[in-house]
Scaffold this motif. Sequence first.
Motif, short mmCIF file in Angstrom:
data_model
loop_
_atom_site.label_atom_id
_atom_site.label_comp_id
_atom_site.label_asym_id
_atom_site.label_seq_id
_atom_site.Cartn_x
_atom_site.Cartn_y
_atom_site.Cartn_z
N LEU A 1 -12.51 10.29 6.14
CA LEU A 1 -11.22 9.88 5.58
C LEU A 1 -11.00 8.36 5.58
CD1 LEU A 1 -8.86 12.74 6.77
CD2 LEU A 1 -9.27 12.05 4.40
N PRO A 2 -11.41 7.63 6.62
CA PRO A 2 -11.23 6.17 6.55
C PRO A 2 -11.96 5.54 5.36
CG PRO A 2 -11.60 6.84 8.82
CD PRO A 2 -11.87 8.05 7.97
N LYS A 3 -13.15 6.06 5.04
CA LYS A 3 -13.90 5.54 3.89
C LYS A 3 -13.16 5.84 2.59
CE LYS A 3 -18.24 6.67 6.25
NZ LYS A 3 -19.44 7.53 6.20
N ILE A 4 -12.65 7.06 2.48
CA ILE A 4 -11.92 7.45 1.28
C ILE A 4 -10.68 6.58 1.10
CG2 ILE A 4 -10.48 9.31 0.33
CD1 ILE A 4 -12.58 11.29 1.45
N CYS A 5 -9.98 6.32 2.20
CA CYS A 5 -8.78 5.49 2.11
C CYS A 5 -9.12 4.05 1.75
CB CYS A 5 -8.01 5.56 3.43
SG CYS A 5 -7.18 7.15 3.66
N LYS A 6 -10.24 3.56 2.26
CA LYS A 6 -10.67 2.20 1.92
C LYS A 6 -11.00 2.11 0.43
CE LYS A 6 -13.70 -1.53 3.44
NZ LYS A 6 -14.77 -1.94 4.37
N GLN A 7 -11.69 3.14 -0.08
CA GLN A 7 -12.07 3.16 -1.50
C GLN A 7 -10.86 3.15 -2.43
OE1 GLN A 7 -14.62 6.47 -2.50
NE2 GLN A 7 -15.88 6.16 -0.68
N THR A 8 -9.78 3.77 -1.97
CA THR A 8 -8.61 3.96 -2.83
C THR A 8 -7.43 3.07 -2.44
OG1 THR A 8 -7.91 5.82 -1.44
CG2 THR A 8 -9.25 6.33 -3.39
N ASP A 9 -7.68 2.15 -1.48
CA ASP A 9 -6.61 1.28 -0.99
C ASP A 9 -5.40 2.10 -0.53
OD1 ASP A 9 -5.54 -1.20 -0.33
OD2 ASP A 9 -4.53 -1.41 -2.25
N SER A 10 -5.70 3.10 0.29
CA SER A 10 -4.67 4.01 0.78
C SER A 10 -4.56 3.92 2.30
CB SER A 10 -5.02 5.46 0.40
OG SER A 10 -5.24 5.58 -0.98
N GLN A 11 -3.44 4.39 2.81
CA GLN A 11 -3.20 4.39 4.25
C GLN A 11 -3.44 5.77 4.81
OE1 GLN A 11 0.79 3.36 5.40
NE2 GLN A 11 0.33 3.37 7.59
N LEU A 12 -4.17 5.85 5.93
CA LEU A 12 -4.42 7.11 6.62
C LEU A 12 -3.41 7.26 7.75
CD1 LEU A 12 -6.14 9.63 7.10
CD2 LEU A 12 -7.75 8.20 8.38
N ILE A 13 -2.62 8.32 7.68
CA ILE A 13 -1.59 8.57 8.70
C ILE A 13 -2.01 9.77 9.52
CG2 ILE A 13 0.84 9.12 9.10
CD1 ILE A 13 1.43 7.84 6.35
N MET B 1 0.85 -1.18 0.00
CA MET B 1 0.00 0.00 0.00
C MET B 1 0.89 1.24 0.00
SD MET B 1 -2.94 1.05 2.79
CE MET B 1 -3.86 -0.46 2.60
N SER B 2 1.08 1.83 -1.17
CA SER B 2 2.01 2.96 -1.28
C SER B 2 1.30 4.31 -1.18
CB SER B 2 2.77 2.88 -2.60
OG SER B 2 1.87 2.91 -3.69
N LYS B 3 -0.02 4.34 -1.39
CA LYS B 3 -0.75 5.60 -1.35
C LYS B 3 -1.09 5.96 0.10
CE LYS B 3 -3.90 4.21 -4.31
NZ LYS B 3 -5.04 4.23 -5.26
N THR B 4 -0.83 7.21 0.45
CA THR B 4 -1.08 7.64 1.83
C THR B 4 -1.73 9.03 1.86
OG1 THR B 4 1.11 8.69 2.02
CG2 THR B 4 0.92 6.37 2.74
N VAL B 5 -2.47 9.25 2.95
CA VAL B 5 -2.98 10.57 3.28
C VAL B 5 -2.44 10.91 4.66
CG1 VAL B 5 -4.99 12.03 3.69
CG2 VAL B 5 -5.15 10.14 2.07
N GLU B 6 -1.70 12.00 4.76
CA GLU B 6 -1.27 12.50 6.07
C GLU B 6 -2.35 13.47 6.55
OE1 GLU B 6 3.16 13.36 6.63
OE2 GLU B 6 2.85 13.54 4.47
N PHE B 7 -2.87 13.22 7.71
CA PHE B 7 -3.99 13.98 8.27
C PHE B 7 -3.51 14.76 9.48
CE2 PHE B 7 -8.21 13.33 10.75
CZ PHE B 7 -8.70 14.57 10.35
N PHE B 8 -3.19 16.04 9.26
CA PHE B 8 -2.78 16.92 10.36
C PHE B 8 -4.05 17.43 11.03
CE2 PHE B 8 1.14 16.80 7.98
CZ PHE B 8 2.12 16.93 8.96
#
Length: 198
Positions: free
Chosen positions: A23-35, A1-8
């Motif tokens: 954001l968790p839903k968006i990350c699930k849809q895009t196979d991304s990691q929420l940081i 999983m290389s796609k990430t969202v950094e959430f400040f």
Amino acid sequence: MSKTVEFFFDLGSPATYLAHTQLPKICKQTDSQLIYRPMLLGGIFKATGNVSPITVPAKGRYMFQDLDRYAKRYGVPLKFNPNFPINTLMLMRAVTGMQLHHPERFQAFIDCLFHALWVEGCSLDDPATVAAVLTQNGFDPNEVLALTADEAVKATLKENTEEAVQRGVFGAPSMFVGDQLFFGQDRLDFVLEALRTQ
């Protein structure tokens, strides 16, 4: 999983609460990691010269009407907290401490605090109220309080806040997809688009 969202984020922002619900839903849809990147919004405001929209009465009234519209669109509860604005220094140190020392309980910890602030309207700058909320959600208030005094925790929160300023953050919520900054929960469609094309 290389796609990430950094959430400040800072718990004291109702717009951040709404972003937190989506954001968790968006990350699930895009196979991304929420940081999650805890920061201190007061420190951001001080460093950038920004202020809360609530300081302009007409803007503050509009902001809460607009947030209410988004809450209805998202299908999530939102209650104006009568104690807003809230001093979140101790809360954000606690959040940072949980992330550093108890990552397995971090999600449940921020979920219960966001809920207390923006669904129940609790006064979380009152230590007794914080202790009651934590106890009700299965956390030891004394253990959490100890985390807020930890020097490494204080330093990490300060470093996160300074890094956010250096990267162009001026408010919350702020999200990064790669080097792209997206400010505000009303920009989540752009976050989704950036993740889909990353």
